[in-house]
Design a protein around this motif. Structure first.
Motif, short mmCIF file in Angstrom:
data_model
loop_
_atom_site.label_atom_id
_atom_site.label_comp_id
_atom_site.label_asym_id
_atom_site.label_seq_id
_atom_site.Cartn_x
_atom_site.Cartn_y
_atom_site.Cartn_z
N ILE A 147 0.84 -1.20 0.00
CA ILE A 147 0.00 0.00 0.00
C ILE A 147 0.87 1.25 0.00
O ILE A 147 0.60 2.22 -0.73
N LEU A 148 1.92 1.23 0.81
CA LEU A 148 2.81 2.39 0.87
C LEU A 148 3.53 2.60 -0.46
O LEU A 148 3.65 3.74 -0.95
N LEU A 149 4.01 1.52 -1.08
CA LEU A 149 4.68 1.64 -2.37
C LEU A 149 3.70 2.14 -3.45
O LEU A 149 4.08 2.94 -4.32
N ALA A 150 2.46 1.67 -3.38
CA ALA A 150 1.45 2.16 -4.33
C ALA A 150 1.19 3.64 -4.13
O ALA A 150 1.04 4.40 -5.11
N LEU A 151 1.16 4.08 -2.88
CA LEU A 151 0.97 5.51 -2.60
C LEU A 151 2.13 6.33 -3.15
O LEU A 151 1.92 7.39 -3.75
N LEU A 152 3.35 5.84 -2.97
CA LEU A 152 4.51 6.54 -3.51
C LEU A 152 4.46 6.60 -5.03
O LEU A 152 4.79 7.63 -5.64
N PHE A 153 4.05 5.50 -5.67
CA PHE A 153 3.96 5.47 -7.13
C PHE A 153 2.91 6.46 -7.63
O PHE A 153 3.16 7.21 -8.59
N ILE A 196 -7.58 3.42 3.75
CA ILE A 196 -6.64 2.48 3.15
C ILE A 196 -5.20 2.85 3.49
O ILE A 196 -4.38 2.00 3.89
N VAL A 197 -4.84 4.12 3.38
CA VAL A 197 -3.47 4.55 3.65
C VAL A 197 -3.14 4.38 5.13
O VAL A 197 -2.05 3.91 5.49
N LEU A 235 -4.49 2.23 7.20
CA LEU A 235 -4.36 0.79 7.42
C LEU A 235 -3.00 0.29 6.94
O LEU A 235 -2.35 -0.54 7.61
N GLY A 236 -2.54 0.78 5.79
CA GLY A 236 -1.24 0.37 5.27
C GLY A 236 -0.11 0.73 6.22
O GLY A 236 0.79 -0.09 6.48
N PHE A 237 -0.12 1.94 6.77
CA PHE A 237 0.93 2.33 7.72
C PHE A 237 0.86 1.51 9.00
O PHE A 237 1.90 1.15 9.56
N ASN A 238 -0.34 1.20 9.47
CA ASN A 238 -0.46 0.39 10.68
C ASN A 238 0.08 -1.02 10.46
O ASN A 238 0.78 -1.56 11.32
N LEU A 239 -0.26 -1.62 9.33
CA LEU A 239 0.24 -2.96 9.03
C LEU A 239 1.76 -2.95 8.88
O LEU A 239 2.45 -3.87 9.36
N LEU A 240 2.29 -1.93 8.22
CA LEU A 240 3.74 -1.83 8.05
C LEU A 240 4.42 -1.64 9.40
O LEU A 240 5.47 -2.25 9.68
N GLY A 241 3.85 -0.80 10.27
CA GLY A 241 4.43 -0.59 11.58
C GLY A 241 4.43 -1.85 12.43
O GLY A 241 5.41 -2.14 13.13
#
Length: 311
Positions: free
Chosen positions: A52-58, A288-289, A291-297
């Motif tokens: 999700i984080l990589l998709a946000l960066l893209f 969504i964003v 959630l992505g940071f929480n999962l990554l953390g």
């Protein structure tokens, strides 16, 4: 198909990374990073958060190419409040006839701008304050921790609202206000980590070698506290995004016509019953964003946990 040469080369690299007796500092660091990545990759939810984080960066990097319409100009006559799936408007349009998808895509840049600047400002401040307080002790520790307690005594959003109200609305002032309210937890974590290292044998050895206190703090203690602070920063990213969205919702963050997600929700709350997509789409993006940071953390916390490394 993997050739015998490439397979042998891969085995050689793996043996070099997993060696119990590294021959250089570089090899030791690469080996540690390899083991951390292995533990991280075992967590599928963490990989989903990373995706999700990589998709946000893209999306943020190629917003000008991906956005089908202008994020600030709309068609009031022919495209006002069109539902999702309309011709040329995948997620519908808002009350100004602007494409919601294009605004979400360009709004990802503002989200990353807020997240990155808050992390760059708040994390180093908290790390330095915490390590200095933990290593120095005495009255320095007392003064720094009482200042930290003062900031922790106020709810983060309330303090951010007060600071933005004093500084004036705008995305830069919102970032500064969020950063000022975000550093105290990092200082607490860094201080707790420093107290466990302060009386260690390697710190005593460095002191006997004549290293000054600033050098000990910056070169030896701070790097040991860095992993815990990084995990906490990653877990706090969702809260930072929500705080920025809250300021934007109240009109104290990014100002129109900037496509900030919180401001988009605020402009769409008038149509929530009939044209639900105007507010729901940016809210879904924030969900969504976050959630992505929480999962990554969570994944980083498990991967960097020394107790997990020993199992």
């Amino acid at each position: 198909m993997t050739t015998p040469v490439s397979a042998a080369s891969e085995q050689g690299w793996k043996a070099w990374l997993t060696s119990d007796k590294p021959r250089s500092r570089l090899q030791a660091r690469c080996g540690r990073a390899y083991f951390i990545w292995q533990r991280f990759a075992e967590n599928r939810l963490a990989l989903a958060g990373l995706a999700i984080l990589l998709a946000l960066l893209f999306v943020a990097a190629f917003a000008d190419v991906l956005a089908p319409h202008s994020p600030v100009q709309g068609d009031l006559r022919n495209a006002r409040l069109l539902p999702p799936g309309s011709a040329g408007y995948l997620l519908g349009t808002d009350d100004q006839g602007r494409d919601i998808l294009s605004r979400l895509i360009h709004g990802s840049r503002l989200t990353l701008f807020v997240v990155a600047l808050v992390a760059i400002i708040a994390a180093p401040v908290g790390l330095i304050v915490g390590t200095i307080a933990g290593y120095a002790g005495g009255w320095i520790d007392g003064v720094l921790m009482r200042i930290t307690d003062i900031f922790l005594a106020f709810p983060k959003l309330v303090l951010a609202l007060a600071l933005v109200a004093a500084l004036g609305p705008g995305i830069e002032n919102a970032v500064l206000a969020i950063a000022i309210t975000s550093w105290p937890p990092y200082a607490r974590i860094a201080r707790a980590e420093t107290l466990t290292f302060r009386n260690s044998d390697f710190i005593a050895a460095v002191q006997l070698m004549g290293a000054s206190p600033p050098r000990i703090v910056l070169s030896h203690i701070a790097p040991l506290c860095l992993s815990s602070v990084i995990v906490r920063v990653t877990l706090d990213m969702a809260g930072i995004i929500l705080t920025a969205a809250g300021l934007g919702f109240l009109g104290l963050g990014a100002q129109p016509p900037l496509p900030e997600w919180g401001a988009m929700i605020a402009s769409g709350r008038r149509f929530i019953l009939d044209q639900w997509w105007v507010a729901a789409m940016p809210g879904f993006a924030i969900l969504i964003v976050s959630l992505g940071f929480n999962l990554l953390g969570d994944g980083l916390r498990d991967a960097l946990d020394p107790k997990e490394a020993g199992q």
